[in-house]
Design an enzyme around this catalytic site. Structure first.
Site, mmCIF file in Angstrom:
data_model
loop_
_atom_site.group_PDB
_atom_site.id
_atom_site.type_symbol
_atom_site.label_atom_id
_atom_site.label_comp_id
_atom_site.label_asym_id
_atom_site.label_seq_id
_atom_site.Cartn_x
_atom_site.Cartn_y
_atom_site.Cartn_z
ATOM 1 C CG ASP A 2 2.415 52.342 37.052
ATOM 2 O OD1 ASP A 2 2.847 52.436 38.214
ATOM 3 O OD2 ASP A 2 1.205 52.438 36.771
ATOM 4 C CE LYS A 48 0.809 54.289 39.901
ATOM 5 N NZ LYS A 48 -0.093 53.221 39.439
ATOM 6 C CB CYS A 92 -0.989 54.946 36.095
ATOM 7 S SG CYS A 92 -1.897 53.509 36.698
#
Length: 253
Positions: free
Chosen positions: A53, A163, A196
């Site tokens: 991310d 994702k 995450c």
């Protein structure tokens, strides 16, 4: 005999009347590095680096988090150490896997519960909604919002996985990719550490991978106690943490 398989690490040799199922031998490449809570050694030949991310919506000053008033400077802290570490890992042949939010334009892979997390009132800017400043849809696959920040532009050799959950393992090909690369050990980096990164690391550990966090290459925009609790949990439950300069020195002394 002709090699057949998804990667050079995972091939059979076949002909019209025979098949050799022995995979190529992977020569052990021991790396011994300072870590917490204890020193660790692992096989670099069976290791991949997972970056989570480091995207415009989380790390760019014009991205989604910044637009809703979040200070993104902590999320930008991993950029410099990652810039130094990534060439070392690539030079050593370690697969680099970018695991990023990348939702469908129709949002059919997002549940109401997940949409609610990011738009609790229903009137804000949530997943898939257009950013006021740029018009880019929040964390939508293929959009500017979902791109890795320019400072960390992926190499063509790198692997990308979209994702749409906190964990990179749910409803994605990540597990299959890692097993086809014959990976056993995973090094983790990215944001947010307590969300995450942690959930992907935990699922990796539950799936049988060895898990290590490169601590200075991970960060969170949440309060410091979230960072500290995550590090504590990693040490107690999931594995080890280390620093990127120590890792780089161990790989390329």
């Amino acid at each position: 005999m002709i090699p057949i398989g998804p990667s050079r690490r995972n091939t059979w040799r076949v002909s019209a009347d025979a098949a050799e199922l022995m995979r190529p031998a992977l020569q052990e490449r021991r790396v011994d590095v300072a870590a917490r809570p204890k020193r660790v050694a692992f096989d670099l030949a069976r290791t991949a680096f997972i970056v989570i991310d480091m995207q415009n919506d989380f790390c760019h000053r014009d991205g989604w988090l910044a637009s809703i008033g979040v200070d993104v400077e902590p999320a930008r802290a991993p950029i410099a150490p990652l810039t130094a570490l990534l060439p070392v890992l690539r030079g050593a042949g370690v697969p680099v896997v970018w695991v990023n939010w990348g939702s469908r334009p129709d949002r059919l892979n997002l549940s109401p519960a997940l949409l609610h997390v990011y738009n609790g009132s229903g009137t804000g800017t949530g997943l898939g909604d257009a950013l006021p400043a740029t018009g880019s849809p929040v964390l939508q696959g293929g959009s500017w919002s979902a791109q890795v920040v320019d400072e960390l532009a992926p190499d063509p050799r790198d692997i990308r996985v979209d994702k749409h959950r906190m964990s990179g393992f749910w409803d994605t090909p990540l597990d299959s990719i890692l097993r086809n690369l014959r990976i056993e050990t995973l090094l983790f980096a990215g944001v947010n550490l307590d969300q995450c990164v942690l959930h992907t690391l935990a699922d990796a550990n539950f799936a049988g991978f060895d898990t290590l966090l490169v601590e200075d290459c991970a960060a969170t925009t949440n309060p410091r106690f979230c960072h500290d609790a995550t590090i504590l949990n990693i040490h107690q439950i999931f594995g080890f943490t280390l620093q990127s300069p120590d890792l780089a020195k161990a790989i390329a002394p």
